[in-house]
Scaffold this motif. Structure first.
Motif, PDB file in Angstrom:
ATOM      1  N   ARG A   1     -39.686   9.463  13.376  1.00  0.00           N
ATOM      2  CA  ARG A   1     -39.868  10.834  13.842  1.00  0.00           C
ATOM      3  C   ARG A   1     -40.196  11.719  12.644  1.00  0.00           C
ATOM      4  NH1 ARG A   1     -36.093  13.532  18.480  1.00  0.00           N
ATOM      5  NH2 ARG A   1     -37.391  15.344  18.905  1.00  0.00           N
ATOM      6  N   VAL A   2     -41.237  12.507  12.783  1.00  0.00           N
ATOM      7  CA  VAL A   2     -41.675  13.392  11.705  1.00  0.00           C
ATOM      8  C   VAL A   2     -41.130  14.790  11.954  1.00  0.00           C
ATOM      9  CG1 VAL A   2     -43.666  14.469  10.604  1.00  0.00           C
ATOM     10  CG2 VAL A   2     -43.746  12.057  11.232  1.00  0.00           C
ATOM     11  N   TYR A   3     -40.467  15.340  10.951  1.00  0.00           N
ATOM     12  CA  TYR A   3     -39.967  16.709  11.040  1.00  0.00           C
ATOM     13  C   TYR A   3     -40.858  17.597  10.178  1.00  0.00           C
ATOM     14  CZ  TYR A   3     -35.831  14.811  13.295  1.00  0.00           C
ATOM     15  OH  TYR A   3     -34.985  14.181  14.175  1.00  0.00           O
ATOM     16  N   ALA A   4     -41.448  18.560  10.818  1.00  0.00           N
ATOM     17  CA  ALA A   4     -42.387  19.428  10.113  1.00  0.00           C
ATOM     18  C   ALA A   4     -41.656  20.312   9.106  1.00  0.00           C
ATOM     19  CB  ALA A   4     -43.136  20.294  11.121  1.00  0.00           C
ATOM     20  N   VAL A   5     -42.329  20.595   7.982  1.00  0.00           N
ATOM     21  CA  VAL A   5     -41.785  21.445   6.928  1.00  0.00           C
ATOM     22  C   VAL A   5     -42.708  22.643   6.755  1.00  0.00           C
ATOM     23  CG1 VAL A   5     -41.167  21.552   4.485  1.00  0.00           C
ATOM     24  CG2 VAL A   5     -40.787  19.431   5.786  1.00  0.00           C
ATOM     25  N   PRO A   6     -42.193  23.864   6.774  1.00  0.00           N
ATOM     26  CA  PRO A   6     -43.060  25.049   6.621  1.00  0.00           C
ATOM     27  C   PRO A   6     -43.607  25.145   5.205  1.00  0.00           C
ATOM     28  CG  PRO A   6     -40.753  25.706   6.620  1.00  0.00           C
ATOM     29  CD  PRO A   6     -40.776  24.243   6.940  1.00  0.00           C
ATOM     30  N   PRO A   7     -44.666  25.911   5.009  1.00  0.00           N
ATOM     31  CA  PRO A   7     -45.256  26.039   3.665  1.00  0.00           C
ATOM     32  C   PRO A   7     -44.282  26.716   2.700  1.00  0.00           C
ATOM     33  CG  PRO A   7     -46.249  27.610   5.203  1.00  0.00           C
ATOM     34  CD  PRO A   7     -45.394  26.715   6.016  1.00  0.00           C
ATOM     35  N   ARG A   8     -44.275  26.241   1.475  1.00  0.00           N
ATOM     36  CA  ARG A   8     -43.401  26.861   0.477  1.00  0.00           C
ATOM     37  C   ARG A   8     -44.069  28.102  -0.104  1.00  0.00           C
ATOM     38  NH1 ARG A   8     -44.628  25.594  -4.900  1.00  0.00           N
ATOM     39  NH2 ARG A   8     -46.292  24.024  -5.148  1.00  0.00           N
ATOM     40  N   LYS A   9     -43.293  28.913  -0.706  1.00  0.00           N
ATOM     41  CA  LYS A   9     -43.772  30.160  -1.297  1.00  0.00           C
ATOM     42  C   LYS A   9     -44.828  29.853  -2.363  1.00  0.00           C
ATOM     43  CE  LYS A   9     -42.147  34.113  -4.029  1.00  0.00           C
ATOM     44  NZ  LYS A   9     -40.953  34.745  -4.671  1.00  0.00           N
ATOM     45  N   GLY A  10     -45.966  30.522  -2.249  1.00  0.00           N
ATOM     46  CA  GLY A  10     -47.029  30.376  -3.240  1.00  0.00           C
ATOM     47  C   GLY A  10     -47.771  29.063  -3.173  1.00  0.00           C
ATOM     48  N   ALA A  11     -47.691  28.348  -2.052  1.00  0.00           N
ATOM     49  CA  ALA A  11     -48.357  27.042  -1.942  1.00  0.00           C
ATOM     50  C   ALA A  11     -49.867  27.199  -2.106  1.00  0.00           C
ATOM     51  CB  ALA A  11     -48.046  26.409  -0.594  1.00  0.00           C
ATOM     52  N   PRO A  12     -50.508  26.330  -2.886  1.00  0.00           N
ATOM     53  CA  PRO A  12     -51.965  26.402  -3.079  1.00  0.00           C
ATOM     54  C   PRO A  12     -52.686  25.915  -1.817  1.00  0.00           C
ATOM     55  CG  PRO A  12     -51.061  24.501  -4.226  1.00  0.00           C
ATOM     56  CD  PRO A  12     -49.883  25.274  -3.713  1.00  0.00           C
ATOM     57  N   PRO A  13     -53.993  26.176  -1.716  1.00  0.00           N
ATOM     58  CA  PRO A  13     -54.737  25.816  -0.505  1.00  0.00           C
ATOM     59  C   PRO A  13     -54.612  24.346  -0.092  1.00  0.00           C
ATOM     60  CG  PRO A  13     -56.049  27.281  -1.862  1.00  0.00           C
ATOM     61  CD  PRO A  13     -54.834  26.955  -2.661  1.00  0.00           C
ATOM     62  N   HIS A  14     -54.741  23.409  -1.064  1.00  0.00           N
ATOM     63  CA  HIS A  14     -54.710  21.983  -0.681  1.00  0.00           C
ATOM     64  C   HIS A  14     -53.360  21.603  -0.088  1.00  0.00           C
ATOM     65  CE1 HIS A  14     -52.121  20.294  -3.893  1.00  0.00           C
ATOM     66  NE2 HIS A  14     -52.584  21.286  -4.629  1.00  0.00           N
ATOM     67  N   GLU A  15     -52.284  22.240  -0.546  1.00  0.00           N
ATOM     68  CA  GLU A  15     -50.957  21.946  -0.009  1.00  0.00           C
ATOM     69  C   GLU A  15     -50.807  22.509   1.409  1.00  0.00           C
ATOM     70  OE1 GLU A  15     -46.497  23.094  -1.335  1.00  0.00           O
ATOM     71  OE2 GLU A  15     -47.782  22.281  -2.940  1.00  0.00           O
ATOM     72  N   ILE A  16     -51.454  23.635   1.672  1.00  0.00           N
ATOM     73  CA  ILE A  16     -51.437  24.200   3.024  1.00  0.00           C
ATOM     74  C   ILE A  16     -52.134  23.254   4.003  1.00  0.00           C
ATOM     75  CG2 ILE A  16     -52.276  26.094   4.472  1.00  0.00           C
ATOM     76  CD1 ILE A  16     -49.957  26.897   2.706  1.00  0.00           C
ATOM     77  N   VAL A  17     -53.274  22.716   3.580  1.00  0.00           N
ATOM     78  CA  VAL A  17     -54.021  21.795   4.452  1.00  0.00           C
ATOM     79  C   VAL A  17     -53.208  20.539   4.722  1.00  0.00           C
ATOM     80  CG1 VAL A  17     -56.077  20.357   4.641  1.00  0.00           C
ATOM     81  CG2 VAL A  17     -56.257  22.679   3.724  1.00  0.00           C
ATOM     82  N   GLU A  18     -52.663  19.907   3.660  1.00  0.00           N
ATOM     83  CA  GLU A  18     -51.890  18.681   3.835  1.00  0.00           C
ATOM     84  C   GLU A  18     -50.645  18.933   4.688  1.00  0.00           C
ATOM     85  OE1 GLU A  18     -52.727  15.688   2.989  1.00  0.00           O
ATOM     86  OE2 GLU A  18     -54.578  16.270   1.973  1.00  0.00           O
ATOM     87  N   GLY A  19     -49.982  20.057   4.465  1.00  0.00           N
ATOM     88  CA  GLY A  19     -48.787  20.374   5.237  1.00  0.00           C
ATOM     89  C   GLY A  19     -49.099  20.571   6.713  1.00  0.00           C
ATOM     90  N   PHE A  20     -50.222  21.213   7.000  1.00  0.00           N
ATOM     91  CA  PHE A  20     -50.607  21.439   8.393  1.00  0.00           C
ATOM     92  C   PHE A  20     -50.943  20.118   9.087  1.00  0.00           C
ATOM     93  CE2 PHE A  20     -54.035  22.152  11.507  1.00  0.00           C
ATOM     94  CZ  PHE A  20     -53.301  22.854  12.447  1.00  0.00           C
ATOM     95  N   LEU A  21     -51.684  19.242   8.408  1.00  0.00           N
ATOM     96  CA  LEU A  21     -52.027  17.949   9.001  1.00  0.00           C
ATOM     97  C   LEU A  21     -50.770  17.145   9.304  1.00  0.00           C
ATOM     98  CD1 LEU A  21     -55.120  16.892   6.844  1.00  0.00           C
ATOM     99  CD2 LEU A  21     -55.109  17.935   9.115  1.00  0.00           C
ATOM    100  N   GLU A  22     -49.790  17.209   8.421  1.00  0.00           N
ATOM    101  CA  GLU A  22     -48.528  16.504   8.662  1.00  0.00           C
ATOM    102  C   GLU A  22     -47.765  17.144   9.815  1.00  0.00           C
ATOM    103  OE1 GLU A  22     -45.753  13.468   7.734  1.00  0.00           O
ATOM    104  OE2 GLU A  22     -47.776  13.827   7.013  1.00  0.00           O
ATOM    105  N   ALA A  23     -47.759  18.479   9.874  1.00  0.00           N
ATOM    106  CA  ALA A  23     -47.008  19.175  10.928  1.00  0.00           C
ATOM    107  C   ALA A  23     -47.576  18.886  12.317  1.00  0.00           C
ATOM    108  CB  ALA A  23     -47.005  20.678  10.652  1.00  0.00           C
ATOM    109  N   MET A  24     -48.878  18.563  12.409  1.00  0.00           N
ATOM    110  CA  MET A  24     -49.463  18.240  13.706  1.00  0.00           C
ATOM    111  C   MET A  24     -48.890  16.948  14.288  1.00  0.00           C
ATOM    112  SD  MET A  24     -53.491  19.234  14.048  1.00  0.00           S
ATOM    113  CE  MET A  24     -54.107  18.379  12.604  1.00  0.00           C
ATOM    114  N   THR A  25     -48.302  16.084  13.446  1.00  0.00           N
ATOM    115  CA  THR A  25     -47.769  14.810  13.925  1.00  0.00           C
ATOM    116  C   THR A  25     -46.310  14.928  14.363  1.00  0.00           C
ATOM    117  OG1 THR A  25     -46.920  14.018  11.787  1.00  0.00           O
ATOM    118  CG2 THR A  25     -49.267  13.676  12.235  1.00  0.00           C
TER     119      THR A  25
END
Length: 583
Positions: free
Chosen positions: A21-45
């Motif tokens: 089971r995947v638990y989504a993690v919100p973006p951290r403060k000051g996250a750069p663009p590539h981290e936002i993209v990777e985090g969103f793709l993971e959160a979709m699962t």
């Protein structure tokens, strides 16, 4: 659990354990663009409620527009974010390409639609916006719906059969869809409730022209229903809205049958009966499992025997449920006593009659296999120049109609004989076959779907067609419509058989691969777990709708073999061919 150290993003795919089971993690403060993209793709699962965490990666305006339940794009592996491209004055920010191989889509009706693997290339665009902690990167443009790798899709979703009635007949037809394995993030419904909700929404577009539902238009679950509970007698109670409050008992019993067939494979609980309730909680009707069998597609019961053509070109049988391997017996009548050497046969579902193709495949006969009857005149002849361009193996549907293909290039035809007798009727395929030849066919027990092996340019593919009947019941015009691929990942298919209400067993090869025997859903979906133990040089395969019956195959290397549930292949007869179950 570690209590220190850096956090590193990981891709959810590949993964085999469906319990992960995947638990989504919100973006951290000051996250750069590539981290936002990777985090969103993971959160979709994840199973996050309404994908709330995934939405924190989006701008407020984009979050309001995003509809993750509208569609799902399935890629062969988790999507890769490519090299970012900087925007310009008119479109500031960053563009991140999403790359992969698309293998399927799931639409808003939960219907799975495979596609020939094609390159997937969409963009995610990010902009900077003002947040509580200053400037932050967020996504303001993205592909519609969800984008998942195949392993994440299989972990989160499961195939479920909804059931509707064949038009004008009291026989249920399976309509496979995909629902969430656990609570749906959007509706918060459990799998049983999701399945019933999907059933009430109506059949998928492909099946809709040939089925009907007795549920009154607008019928839904009672408002606020998130869980359908079983009582201590394993009875499922289903509260409906007021649209269903005034239905009569016969109609209500058919409605309950649809639900019972739909949920019986979803839950580990054995469903003994279904009780439909009005909006006020009063009882509409109750139907038990025995009563529901009245509507089963193959009411002739479990198949008694497995059949094959022996080394003397005679039709023989084996006891289907025997644990020990017994000597085969020839069937009574002309197909088993040598009066007609046969090359292939189709046994009617009542196991009283069979249709057999002569050794040279130029004639089709129908005769009893329970008594020593005479061999009558052929019901069909082919004028093909050689065996390969004459008659295919025949197949019987649950209505007792006999189907066969004439492979003569000069006069190709798909033919149907009502009740196995009379004048063969030409069945039109709409749209046409575009030069492909019908190599083999198998009709479903409900008579609503047909599996066709089609050969063109030296390649044989598997397609499923919808059987439509128009006009008077006693003399309908029958056609096959809207062929769709059922094994698109296979480069060539050798053999096919129905193996359940919406399941096929298929023999074939993927591009560059070796021959496989595997289970496929009629919508073209499968999983790695569906691949069966290896067997060499398989030329034919047969399965029963009853999953407790063993799979039977013909291997040029091993002869007639069978695969009982939970066991390995067993050799039954060293010399023989063309194994079939009734149908």
């Amino acid at each position: 659990m570690p209590d220190s150290g850096d956090i590193h993003a990981v891709k959810a795919s590949p993964r085999a354990d469906s319990q992960v089971r995947v638990y989504a993690v919100p973006p951290r403060k000051g996250a750069p663009p590539h981290e936002i993209v990777e985090g969103f793709l993971e959160a979709m699962t994840s199973d996050d409620s309404d994908f709330a965490t995934a939405r924190t990666y989006l701008t407020p305006e984009t979050s309001k527009k995003w509809r993750p339940e509208a569609s799902t794009t399935v890629l062969s592996a988790a999507p890769n974010s490519g090299q970012a491209v900087s925007g310009d004055r008119d479109n500031p920010g960053w563009d991140y390409p999403l790359l992969g191989k698309q293998v399927a889509t799931v639409d808003s009706q939960h219907a799975y639609q495979p596609v020939t693997p094609t390159d997937y290339h969409r963009n995610i665009h990010l902009v900077q916006q003002n947040g509580p902690d200053g400037k932050e990167w967020r996504i303001d443009s993205l592909p519609p719906g969800l984008v998942l790798g195949a392993s994440d899709f299989q972990r989160n979703y499961r195939s479920v059969n909804k059931y509707y009635f064949a038009s004008g007949r009291n026989v249920v037809v399976a309509d496979p869809v995909y629902i969430r394995q656990r609570l749906d993030p959007v509706t918060r419904m459990d799998p049983v409730t999701q399945s019933v909700k999907a059933l009430l929404e109506g059949p998928t577009n492909w099946l809709k022209p040939v089925v009907e539902s007795p549920f009154p238009t607008g019928t839904t679950l009672k408002e606020g229903t998130k869980t359908l509970a079983f009582d201590d007698r394993n009875a499922l109670k289903v509260p409906l809205n007021d649209k269903a409050s005034n239905v009569g008992r016969p109609q209500c019993m058919k409605m309950a049958a649809q639900i019972l067939f739909t949920v019986k494979d979803v839950t580990s609980t054995r469903v003994e009966q279904v009780e439909l309730q009005r909006k006020d909680g009063s009882q509409l009707c109750v139907l038990n499992g025995g009563q529901a069998e009245e509507f089963a597609p193959d009411r002739s019961g479990r198949p008694e025997y497995q059949y094959f053509v022996d080394s003397k070109n005679q039709l023989a049988l084996l006891v289907g449920a025997a644990k020990d391997i017994d000597e085969p017996e020839n069937v009574p009548g002309p197909f088993g006593n040598g009066r007609l050497p046969v090359s292939a046969a189709g046994v009617a579902r009542d196991e009283r009659t069979a249709a057999a193709v002569s050794k040279d495949a130029d004639r089709l006969f129908v005769a009893s296999i329970i008594s020593d009857s005479e061999l009558g005149d052929p019901v069909l002849r082919s004028r093909g120049k050689d065996r390969a361009s004459r008659l295919s193996a025949p197949s019987w549907d649950g209505q007792g109609d006999l189907w066969v293909a004439d492979r003569d290039p000069a006069h190709p035809a798909l033919l149907r004989l009502e009740d196995g007798v009379g004048t063969p009727q030409d069945v039109k395929i709409i749209p046409g076959l575009d030069g492909a030849r019908i190599e083999a066919l198998r009709v479903s027990a409900d008579g609503v779907r047909i599996a066709l092996l089609l050969t063109k340019d030296g390649r044989t593919t598997l397609k499923i067609g919808r059987v439509e009947r128009h006009g008077p019941k006693d003399d309908p015009v029958v056609s096959v419509a809207e062929l769709r691929p059922a094994a698109p990942q296979m480069e060539t298919v050798t053999a096919v058989s129905w193996a359940g209400p919406s399941r096929l067993v298929v023999v074939g090869k993927e591009s560059g691969g070796v021959q496989q025997v595997r289970y496929m859903q009629t919508d073209g979906s499968s999983s790695a777990a569906s691949i069966l133990p290896g067997l060499n040089q398989v030329r034919a395969v047969a399965a029963a709708d009853d999953e407790t019956r063993p799979l039977v195959a013909y291997s040029e290397e091993d002869g007639i073999v069978r695969l009982p549930p939970g066991a390995n292949w067993q050799t039954l007869v060293k010399k023989g061919s063309s194994p079939v179950y009734p149908g």
